[in-house]
Design an enzyme around this catalytic site. Sequence first.
Site, PDB file in Angstrom:
ATOM      1  N   ASN A  21       7.383 -24.541 -36.837  1.00 57.85           N
ATOM      2  CA  ASN A  21       6.842 -25.411 -35.782  1.00 57.85           C
ATOM      3  C   ASN A  21       5.434 -25.912 -36.147  1.00 57.85           C
ATOM      4  OD1 ASN A  21       5.263 -23.161 -35.508  1.00 57.85           O
ATOM      5  ND2 ASN A  21       5.890 -22.661 -33.416  1.00 57.85           N
ATOM      6  N   HIS A  80       2.900 -23.965 -37.227  1.00 61.59           N
ATOM      7  CA  HIS A  80       1.786 -23.047 -36.987  1.00 61.59           C
ATOM      8  C   HIS A  80       1.137 -22.618 -38.298  1.00 61.59           C
ATOM      9  CE1 HIS A  80       4.651 -19.322 -36.829  1.00 61.59           C
ATOM     10  NE2 HIS A  80       4.002 -19.271 -37.976  1.00 61.59           N
ATOM     11  N   ASP A  93      -4.069 -12.951 -39.711  1.00 58.05           N
ATOM     12  CA  ASP A  93      -3.546 -12.539 -38.406  1.00 58.05           C
ATOM     13  C   ASP A  93      -2.943 -11.137 -38.425  1.00 58.05           C
ATOM     14  OD1 ASP A  93      -1.350 -13.239 -39.955  1.00 58.05           O
ATOM     15  OD2 ASP A  93      -0.842 -15.004 -38.794  1.00 58.05           O
ATOM     16  N   GLU A 108      -0.332 -21.440 -32.654  1.00 56.81           N
ATOM     17  CA  GLU A 108       0.918 -22.067 -32.251  1.00 56.81           C
ATOM     18  C   GLU A 108       0.668 -23.464 -31.668  1.00 56.81           C
ATOM     19  OE1 GLU A 108       3.619 -20.831 -33.094  1.00 56.81           O
ATOM     20  OE2 GLU A 108       3.952 -18.767 -32.492  1.00 56.81           O
TER      21      GLU A 108
HETATM   22  C1  GLP Z   1       4.250 -16.105 -39.813  1.00 59.13           C
HETATM   23  C2  GLP Z   1       2.764 -15.787 -40.117  1.00 59.13           C
HETATM   24  C3  GLP Z   1       2.097 -16.924 -40.807  1.00 59.13           C
HETATM   25  C4  GLP Z   1       3.037 -17.424 -41.879  1.00 59.13           C
HETATM   26  C5  GLP Z   1       4.183 -18.140 -41.213  1.00 59.13           C
HETATM   27  C6  GLP Z   1       5.291 -18.549 -42.153  1.00 59.13           C
HETATM   28  O1  GLP Z   1       4.603 -15.910 -38.502  1.00 59.13           O
HETATM   29  N1  GLP Z   1       1.957 -15.331 -39.056  1.00 59.13           N
HETATM   30  O2  GLP Z   1       0.838 -16.526 -41.320  1.00 59.13           O
HETATM   31  O3  GLP Z   1       2.377 -18.321 -42.724  1.00 59.13           O
HETATM   32  O4  GLP Z   1       4.665 -17.428 -40.107  1.00 59.13           O
HETATM   33  O5  GLP Z   1       6.025 -17.452 -42.571  1.00 59.13           O
HETATM   34  P1  GLP Z   1       7.037 -17.460 -43.763  1.00 59.13           P
HETATM   35  O6  GLP Z   1       6.237 -17.598 -45.009  1.00 59.13           O
HETATM   36  O7  GLP Z   1       7.717 -16.132 -43.689  1.00 59.13           O
HETATM   37  O8  GLP Z   1       7.962 -18.619 -43.523  1.00 59.13           O
END
Ligand code: GLP
Length: 245
Positions: A136, A138, A68, A143
Site C-alpha cells: 500500500n 508504506h 520500526d 501507513e
Molecule cells: C513491513 C515493514 C517495512 C517493510 C515492508 C515491506 O511491514 N514494517 O519496513 O519495508 O513491510 O515488507 P517486505 O519486504 O516483506 O515486502
Amino acid sequence: MMDFICTQSYDEMSIKAAAIISAQLINKPASVLGLATGSSPLGTYSYLSEWYSQGIIDFSQAKSINLDEYADISPDNKQSYHYYMHKNLFSKVNINPDNTYIPSSEKEVAAACFEYDSIIERLGGIDLMLLGIGHNGHIGFNEPSDRLEKNTHCVELAKSTIAANSRFFSSADTVLTKALTMGIKQIMQARKILLIVSGKDKAKIVEKAFFGDITPLVPASVLQLHQNVTVIGDKEAFSKIANYI
Ligand code: GLP
C-alpha cells in the site's frame, strides 16, 4: 533525485544493495545505517554477513538504527524485529550491540518515541537509510493516511499490512496490530536512501509511488522529493515503470 537500477533477480538486487551499503561503510566506517526488516532485505543482510566473514567489510565503528518495531512485544519474541535483526545481521557481523538501536517495544509509547527521535539526533542523523515498500506504499510502518506523521510514533497497522505480515506468524490471530515507526521527517532527513523492491505484486505500487502524485495516501511517494534516492528493483517489480526509466 531518484536513480533506478533494474536487476534480473532478487539475488542480483540483494548483491547490489549490499554493495552500496559496503561502499558506504568503506568510505565512512562510522556510518549511521538506517535498517529495515521484512523479506526484501534478507538477501542483502546475508551478503553483508558473508562479506564481513571474508574480511571485506567491517562494522566495528558502524551504528545502526532500525525503522520500526511492533508495540507490546518482548525483544526475544521470535516475531519481534529485535529478534529478526539479531538473527539476520547483528549476530553475524562485528557491530557493537550498544551501537544498534530499534524502537523500544517495552517502554511507555510516548517516552519510547521521544527517546528514539533524540537518539537519531544525537547520532547526527542517518547516513544511509535502507527501505522496503509495502503493497500500500508504506515505508517503515508509515501507513497511508490523510497526513504524514513527522516524528517517531505509534501506528495502528492497516488491514492489508496485517494480512501481508501474517505470513511471518503461526496464525493470523497472533499478528500484532500496532507498531512504533520512525516518522517521515527522520526518513527524509537521511542523507541517502536505498529502497529495494522485488516481485510482480509490487509493480503497481512502484509505479504509483515513484511516478504518481505525491500524497500521504501513498507514503513512499514523498521520496520523490528527496535529493538522493536509489531504488533497486528486480524486473518484475519494475515491469510497469520500464518506459519511465
Ligand atoms: C513491513 C515493514 C517495512 C517493510 C515492508 C515491506 O511491514 N514494517 O519496513 O519495508 O513491510 O515488507 P517486505 O519486504 O516483506 O515486502
